[in-house]
Write a protein that holds these residues in place. Structure first.
Motif, PDB file in Angstrom:
ATOM      1  N   TYR A   1       0.834  -1.386  -0.246  1.00 46.29           N
ATOM      2  CA  TYR A   1       0.082   0.036  -0.108  1.00 46.29           C
ATOM      3  C   TYR A   1       0.820   1.412  -0.171  1.00 46.29           C
ATOM      4  O   TYR A   1       1.891   1.303   0.666  1.00 46.29           O
ATOM      5  CB  TYR A   1      -0.870  -0.008   1.162  1.00 46.29           C
ATOM      6  CG  TYR A   1      -2.183  -0.741   1.426  1.00 46.29           C
ATOM      7  CD1 TYR A   1      -3.199  -0.633   0.376  1.00 46.29           C
ATOM      8  CD2 TYR A   1      -2.244  -2.093   2.034  1.00 46.29           C
ATOM      9  CE1 TYR A   1      -4.367  -1.670   0.361  1.00 46.29           C
ATOM     10  CE2 TYR A   1      -3.341  -3.072   2.224  1.00 46.29           C
ATOM     11  CZ  TYR A   1      -4.278  -2.770   1.128  1.00 46.29           C
ATOM     12  OH  TYR A   1      -5.314  -3.379   1.200  1.00 46.29           O
TER      13      TYR A   1
ATOM     14  N   VAL B   1       1.857  -5.598   2.931  1.00 47.83           N
ATOM     15  CA  VAL B   1       0.751  -6.077   3.816  1.00 47.83           C
ATOM     16  C   VAL B   1       0.867  -7.681   3.543  1.00 47.83           C
ATOM     17  O   VAL B   1       0.664  -8.484   4.306  1.00 47.83           O
ATOM     18  CB  VAL B   1      -0.368  -5.509   3.463  1.00 47.83           C
ATOM     19  CG1 VAL B   1      -1.705  -6.177   3.946  1.00 47.83           C
ATOM     20  CG2 VAL B   1      -0.374  -3.904   3.956  1.00 47.83           C
TER      21      VAL B   1
ATOM     22  N   ASN C   1      -8.491 -10.247  12.645  1.00 50.95           N
ATOM     23  CA  ASN C   1      -8.596  -8.802  12.207  1.00 50.95           C
ATOM     24  C   ASN C   1      -7.103  -8.169  11.803  1.00 50.95           C
ATOM     25  O   ASN C   1      -6.373  -8.472  12.450  1.00 50.95           O
ATOM     26  CB  ASN C   1      -9.270  -7.980  13.080  1.00 50.95           C
ATOM     27  CG  ASN C   1      -9.563  -6.690  12.770  1.00 50.95           C
ATOM     28  OD1 ASN C   1      -9.342  -6.209  11.721  1.00 50.95           O
ATOM     29  ND2 ASN C   1     -10.353  -6.101  13.970  1.00 50.95           N
ATOM     30  N   GLY C   2      -7.050  -7.747  10.614  1.00 53.64           N
ATOM     31  CA  GLY C   2      -5.648  -7.220  10.158  1.00 53.64           C
ATOM     32  C   GLY C   2      -4.777  -8.223   9.782  1.00 53.64           C
ATOM     33  O   GLY C   2      -3.760  -7.998   9.180  1.00 53.64           O
ATOM     34  N   ALA C   3      -5.156  -9.470   9.422  1.00 54.47           N
ATOM     35  CA  ALA C   3      -4.113 -10.528   8.950  1.00 54.47           C
ATOM     36  C   ALA C   3      -3.810 -10.336   7.351  1.00 54.47           C
ATOM     37  O   ALA C   3      -2.675 -11.002   6.991  1.00 54.47           O
ATOM     38  CB  ALA C   3      -4.536 -11.996   9.232  1.00 54.47           C
ATOM     39  N   GLY C   4      -4.981  -9.824   6.564  1.00 55.88           N
ATOM     40  CA  GLY C   4      -4.658  -9.736   5.249  1.00 55.88           C
ATOM     41  C   GLY C   4      -5.724 -10.274   4.447  1.00 55.88           C
ATOM     42  O   GLY C   4      -5.537 -10.188   3.071  1.00 55.88           O
ATOM     43  N   LYS C   5      -6.875 -10.783   4.931  1.00 54.48           N
ATOM     44  CA  LYS C   5      -7.798 -11.535   4.052  1.00 54.48           C
ATOM     45  C   LYS C   5      -8.484 -10.395   2.982  1.00 54.48           C
ATOM     46  O   LYS C   5      -8.522 -10.832   1.836  1.00 54.48           O
ATOM     47  CB  LYS C   5      -8.906 -11.950   5.161  1.00 54.48           C
ATOM     48  CG  LYS C   5      -8.285 -12.814   6.180  1.00 54.48           C
ATOM     49  CD  LYS C   5      -9.637 -13.525   7.184  1.00 54.48           C
ATOM     50  CE  LYS C   5     -10.257 -12.112   8.150  1.00 54.48           C
ATOM     51  NZ  LYS C   5      -9.322 -11.374   8.741  1.00 54.48           N
ATOM     52  N   THR C   6      -9.030  -8.994   3.598  1.00 53.44           N
ATOM     53  CA  THR C   6      -9.716  -8.373   2.909  1.00 53.44           C
ATOM     54  C   THR C   6      -8.571  -7.906   1.563  1.00 53.44           C
ATOM     55  O   THR C   6      -8.658  -7.829   0.620  1.00 53.44           O
ATOM     56  CB  THR C   6     -10.294  -7.068   3.438  1.00 53.44           C
ATOM     57  OG1 THR C   6     -11.013  -7.480   4.408  1.00 53.44           O
ATOM     58  CG2 THR C   6     -10.567  -6.105   2.811  1.00 53.44           C
ATOM     59  N   THR C   7      -7.262  -7.813   1.772  1.00 56.65           N
ATOM     60  CA  THR C   7      -6.349  -7.265   0.930  1.00 56.65           C
ATOM     61  C   THR C   7      -6.341  -8.384   0.081  1.00 56.65           C
ATOM     62  O   THR C   7      -6.017  -8.243  -1.284  1.00 56.65           O
ATOM     63  CB  THR C   7      -4.949  -7.217   1.652  1.00 56.65           C
ATOM     64  OG1 THR C   7      -5.230  -6.057   2.726  1.00 56.65           O
ATOM     65  CG2 THR C   7      -3.767  -6.762   0.602  1.00 56.65           C
TER      66      THR C   7
ATOM     67  N   GLU D   1     -16.966  -6.464   2.343  1.00 52.14           N
ATOM     68  CA  GLU D   1     -17.200  -6.356   3.782  1.00 52.14           C
ATOM     69  C   GLU D   1     -17.964  -5.072   4.154  1.00 52.14           C
ATOM     70  O   GLU D   1     -17.958  -3.955   3.606  1.00 52.14           O
ATOM     71  CB  GLU D   1     -16.004  -6.210   4.719  1.00 52.14           C
ATOM     72  CG  GLU D   1     -16.034  -6.252   6.014  1.00 52.14           C
ATOM     73  CD  GLU D   1     -14.646  -6.239   6.803  1.00 52.14           C
ATOM     74  OE1 GLU D   1     -13.598  -6.327   5.948  1.00 52.14           O
ATOM     75  OE2 GLU D   1     -14.596  -5.909   7.927  1.00 52.14           O
TER      76      GLU D   1
ATOM     77  N   GLN E   1     -13.720 -14.003   9.877  1.00 48.30           N
ATOM     78  CA  GLN E   1     -13.068 -14.322  11.363  1.00 48.30           C
ATOM     79  C   GLN E   1     -13.670 -15.060  12.083  1.00 48.30           C
ATOM     80  O   GLN E   1     -13.265 -15.871  12.954  1.00 48.30           O
ATOM     81  CB  GLN E   1     -13.230 -12.824  11.986  1.00 48.30           C
ATOM     82  CG  GLN E   1     -12.174 -11.987  11.416  1.00 48.30           C
ATOM     83  CD  GLN E   1     -12.198 -10.891  12.014  1.00 48.30           C
ATOM     84  OE1 GLN E   1     -11.951 -10.701  13.570  1.00 48.30           O
ATOM     85  NE2 GLN E   1     -12.315  -9.455  11.707  1.00 48.30           N
TER      86      GLN E   1
HETATM   87  P1  ATP Z   1     -10.446  -7.455   8.466  1.00 47.77           P
HETATM   88  O1  ATP Z   1     -10.987  -8.452   9.116  1.00 47.77           O
HETATM   89  O2  ATP Z   1      -9.999  -6.205   9.455  1.00 47.77           O
HETATM   90  O3  ATP Z   1     -10.757  -6.935   7.109  1.00 47.77           O
HETATM   91  P2  ATP Z   1      -8.028  -8.424   7.331  1.00 47.77           P
HETATM   92  O4  ATP Z   1      -7.320  -9.585   7.580  1.00 47.77           O
HETATM   93  O5  ATP Z   1      -8.904  -8.561   6.010  1.00 47.77           O
HETATM   94  O6  ATP Z   1      -8.817  -7.823   8.525  1.00 47.77           O
HETATM   95  P3  ATP Z   1      -6.740  -6.516   5.717  1.00 47.77           P
HETATM   96  O7  ATP Z   1      -7.800  -5.345   5.812  1.00 47.77           O
HETATM   97  O8  ATP Z   1      -6.477  -7.061   4.752  1.00 47.77           O
HETATM   98  O9  ATP Z   1      -6.776  -7.615   6.983  1.00 47.77           O
HETATM   99  O10 ATP Z   1      -5.423  -5.681   6.330  1.00 47.77           O
HETATM  100  C1  ATP Z   1      -4.223  -6.161   6.452  1.00 47.77           C
HETATM  101  C2  ATP Z   1      -3.369  -5.078   6.821  1.00 47.77           C
HETATM  102  O11 ATP Z   1      -2.996  -4.103   5.901  1.00 47.77           O
HETATM  103  C3  ATP Z   1      -3.481  -4.397   8.146  1.00 47.77           C
HETATM  104  O12 ATP Z   1      -2.316  -4.248   8.734  1.00 47.77           O
HETATM  105  C4  ATP Z   1      -3.986  -2.891   7.688  1.00 47.77           C
HETATM  106  O13 ATP Z   1      -3.861  -2.037   8.631  1.00 47.77           O
HETATM  107  C5  ATP Z   1      -3.242  -2.881   6.522  1.00 47.77           C
HETATM  108  N1  ATP Z   1      -4.282  -1.949   5.254  1.00 47.77           N
HETATM  109  C6  ATP Z   1      -5.110  -2.256   4.885  1.00 47.77           C
HETATM  110  N2  ATP Z   1      -5.743  -1.321   4.004  1.00 47.77           N
HETATM  111  C7  ATP Z   1      -4.996  -0.601   3.957  1.00 47.77           C
HETATM  112  C8  ATP Z   1      -4.635   0.929   3.175  1.00 47.77           C
HETATM  113  N3  ATP Z   1      -5.578   1.503   2.278  1.00 47.77           N
HETATM  114  N4  ATP Z   1      -3.407   1.479   3.439  1.00 47.77           N
HETATM  115  C9  ATP Z   1      -2.623   1.043   4.260  1.00 47.77           C
HETATM  116  N5  ATP Z   1      -2.675  -0.203   4.993  1.00 47.77           N
HETATM  117  C10 ATP Z   1      -3.583  -0.875   4.673  1.00 47.77           C
END
Ligand code: ATP
Length: 248
Positions: A16, A22, A42-48, A94, A205
């Protein structure tokens, strides 16, 4: 096309804002017609990971800087989200993201925007959505902003179905919903998978429910896959029980 793998993500890195690493080498695959769970805190990177596939990352200043993504036999990592949708891969984000000031039916119609076939085909698919989601039929003329959280989640999935997807990337469908409603939604996902052949990559989650409906699971921690296996074997795994199912 023609293989039994609909999606393969091969060792991708995601950054990012040019600096924040990430995803640190994520690989996974989804068999055609499968339901695969992507698990982790939360924050593991699933959404990414999901956004890397659908290419919604760009809107967030994110970028796939290494690796490759193949959907339905074709490299897709340089395509726009709309090109992905036309090829049959769509993300349900989400937080549901319905248009609150449009009715449920109008929301469903917005899901047909990439289609080039006629109104009759779109009508037929709307009917198909209402068959799977009787609650949406009941609420078809309600503004989605005034419907329940469960109905809004159903609306978001229904809208995705209007693009006639081969695969849905479903992000945290259980979020904020009562257990009974979550169960109802997962039952519909299972039905869509069985009867329409839609493949699912499901970020959750809620490990417990995800592993009851998926056939295979991947567990993420801080941007990496740390474990994967058949849903049944993950459910029995002691570490998974302790850290993700709360029954250590
Ligand atoms: P959640 O269940 O909260 O969606 P997740 O497992 O899907 O959690 P992500 O949302 O993919 O996790 O986030 C993974 C990491 O990337 C986190 O540390 C988050 O802070 C970071 N992150 C997410 N989006 C951005 C962004 N647009 N810019 C910078 N960092 C980001």
């Amino acid at each position: 096309a023609g293989t039994d793998t609909i999606l393969s993500v091969n060792n991708i890195e995601v950054i990012y804002d040019h600096v924040i690493l990430v995803l640190k080498g994520v690989s996974l695959s989804v068999p055609r017609g499968g339901i695969v769970a992507l698990l982790g805190a939360n924050g593991a990177g699933k959404t990414t990971t999901l956004k890397a596939v659908s290419n919604l990352l760009r809107a967030e200043r994110g970028e796939v800087t290494k690796g490759s993504i193949v959907f339905d036999g074709e490299r897709v990592d340089r395509m726009t989200p709309n090109e992905l949708v036309r090829r049959g891969c769509i993300q349900v984000m989400e937080g549901r993201h319905c248009f609150g000031h449009l009715t449920i039916e109008e929301n469903l119609l917005t899901g047909a925007f990439t289609r080039r076939d006629g109104a009759a085909a779109i009508r037929r698919d709307m009917e198909m959505v209402y068959e799977y989601f009787p609650r949406l039929r009941q609420r078809r003329n309600s503004m989605s902003g005034y419907t329940s959280g469960g109905e809004q989640q159903m609306c978001a999935i229904g809208r995705a179905l209007m693009s006639r997807p081969k695969m849905i990337l479903l992000d945290e469908p259980s979020m904020g919903l009562a257990p009974q409603v979550v169960e109802e939604i997962f039952e519909i996902v299972k039905d869509l998978n069985a009867k329409e052949g839609v493949s699912f990559l499901l970020a959750e989650q809620n490990t417990n429910i995800a592993l009851r409906y998926a056939t295979y699971g991947y567990i993420m921690e801080t941007g990496r896959i740390v474990m994967d296996g058949d849903a049944a074997s993950l459910r029995e795994n002691e570490d998974v029980k302790e850290f993700y199912l709360g029954i250590g």
